[in-house]
Each structure stands twice: as structure tokens, then as C-alpha cells.
Design a protein around this motif. Sequence first.
Motif, short mmCIF file in Angstrom:
data_model
loop_
_atom_site.label_atom_id
_atom_site.label_comp_id
_atom_site.label_asym_id
_atom_site.label_seq_id
_atom_site.Cartn_x
_atom_site.Cartn_y
_atom_site.Cartn_z
N ALA A 225 0.82 -1.22 0.00
CA ALA A 225 0.00 0.00 0.00
C ALA A 225 0.85 1.26 0.00
CB ALA A 225 -0.92 0.00 1.21
N LEU A 226 2.14 1.14 0.31
CA LEU A 226 3.01 2.32 0.43
C LEU A 226 4.08 2.37 -0.64
CD1 LEU A 226 3.37 2.17 4.29
CD2 LEU A 226 1.90 3.70 2.98
N ARG A 227 4.03 1.48 -1.59
CA ARG A 227 5.03 1.48 -2.66
C ARG A 227 4.90 2.73 -3.51
NH1 ARG A 227 4.91 -5.02 -3.77
NH2 ARG A 227 5.86 -5.49 -1.75
N GLY A 228 6.01 3.15 -4.10
CA GLY A 228 6.01 4.35 -4.92
C GLY A 228 6.32 5.61 -4.12
N GLN A 229 6.62 5.46 -2.83
CA GLN A 229 6.92 6.62 -1.98
C GLN A 229 8.42 6.75 -1.70
OE1 GLN A 229 4.44 6.92 1.51
NE2 GLN A 229 2.68 6.08 0.44
N LYS A 230 9.24 6.03 -2.44
CA LYS A 230 10.70 6.06 -2.32
C LYS A 230 11.22 5.48 -1.01
CE LYS A 230 11.39 9.66 -5.64
NZ LYS A 230 12.33 10.63 -6.14
N ILE A 231 10.41 4.68 -0.35
CA ILE A 231 10.84 4.05 0.91
C ILE A 231 11.97 3.07 0.64
CG2 ILE A 231 10.14 2.57 2.82
CD1 ILE A 231 7.29 3.86 2.50
N ALA A 232 11.81 2.20 -0.35
CA ALA A 232 12.85 1.22 -0.67
C ALA A 232 14.11 1.91 -1.17
CB ALA A 232 12.34 0.22 -1.71
N GLU A 233 13.95 2.95 -1.96
CA GLU A 233 15.09 3.72 -2.46
C GLU A 233 15.89 4.30 -1.28
OE1 GLU A 233 15.64 7.70 -5.14
OE2 GLU A 233 13.99 6.35 -5.65
N ASP A 234 15.19 4.84 -0.31
CA ASP A 234 15.85 5.39 0.88
C ASP A 234 16.55 4.30 1.68
OD1 ASP A 234 14.95 7.93 0.18
OD2 ASP A 234 13.27 7.89 1.60
N LEU A 235 15.96 3.11 1.74
CA LEU A 235 16.59 2.01 2.46
C LEU A 235 17.89 1.58 1.80
CD1 LEU A 235 13.41 -0.03 3.39
CD2 LEU A 235 15.03 1.00 5.01
N VAL A 236 17.90 1.50 0.48
CA VAL A 236 19.14 1.15 -0.23
C VAL A 236 20.20 2.20 0.06
CG1 VAL A 236 20.23 0.85 -2.49
CG2 VAL A 236 18.00 -0.19 -2.04
N LYS A 237 19.81 3.47 0.05
CA LYS A 237 20.76 4.54 0.35
C LYS A 237 21.32 4.41 1.76
CE LYS A 237 21.44 9.54 0.23
NZ LYS A 237 22.49 9.45 1.19
N ARG A 238 20.50 3.99 2.70
CA ARG A 238 20.98 3.78 4.08
C ARG A 238 22.08 2.73 4.12
NH1 ARG A 238 18.53 6.18 8.88
NH2 ARG A 238 16.89 7.49 8.02
N VAL A 239 21.89 1.63 3.39
CA VAL A 239 22.91 0.58 3.38
C VAL A 239 24.17 1.08 2.67
CG1 VAL A 239 23.48 -1.78 2.67
CG2 VAL A 239 21.20 -1.26 3.53
N VAL A 240 24.01 1.82 1.59
CA VAL A 240 25.16 2.39 0.88
C VAL A 240 25.94 3.31 1.82
CG1 VAL A 240 25.84 3.97 -0.97
CG2 VAL A 240 24.21 2.13 -1.43
N ASP A 241 25.25 4.18 2.53
CA ASP A 241 25.92 5.09 3.47
C ASP A 241 26.63 4.31 4.56
OD1 ASP A 241 25.00 7.26 2.01
OD2 ASP A 241 23.35 7.72 3.41
N TYR A 242 25.98 3.28 5.07
CA TYR A 242 26.58 2.42 6.10
C TYR A 242 27.86 1.78 5.57
CZ TYR A 242 27.46 -1.73 8.87
OH TYR A 242 28.07 -2.71 9.60
N ALA A 243 27.80 1.24 4.35
CA ALA A 243 28.97 0.58 3.75
C ALA A 243 30.11 1.57 3.56
CB ALA A 243 28.58 -0.06 2.42
#
Length: 91
Positions: A43-61
Motif C-alpha cells: 500500500a506504500l510502494r512508490g513513496q521512495k521508501i525502498a530507495e531510501d533504504l538502499v541509500k541507508r545501506v550504501v551510506d553504512y557501507a
Amino acid sequence: MRETIQEGNGFHVIEDGQVIGEITYVILDEHTLKIDHTYVDPALRGQKIAEDLVKRVVDYAREAGKKIVPACTYADAQFRRRKEYHDVWAR
């Protein structure tokens, strides 16, 4: 209110006490991790939530000096689209 927390080998997006999105990774060795799962409530897809999560892992790495194997299809697509992730992409 929506917040993102790091927990175990991943990040979770919490809203009203419920997990609405998550990304998980597996540590392959001391220099590499593998993103193996990304999920967002349908119901929440398309709100860039997954995109932000990938960025979090990239920043962590980046902070940890690690490379990433984007094994899940969503993470793989993000790495192929975004040249700014190529510095942490373990190919």
C-alpha cells in the motif's frame, strides 16, 4: 510518525509501531556485505521508501569501508541506475 532504525543486519522503517519497510544484508566477509532482501508494504510502494533504504545501506557501507553485492532485484536495479553507488559496488 515514520522513522528508520538500524537493527541487526538491516534497516527498518517504522510507522505507528508497525514495520512498513525493511532491507537486510548478509556479511560475506570483513570487506563485503550482500543486500539480500528489500520489502515495502504494498500500500506504500512508490513513496521512495525502498530507495531510501538502499541509500541507508550504501551510506553504512561507505562509513564502514565495505563493498556491497546487490543480490536482491530491487537493490541490483538501483545500483545499475545510480552511478553514485558504483564506489561501493562489489562486482
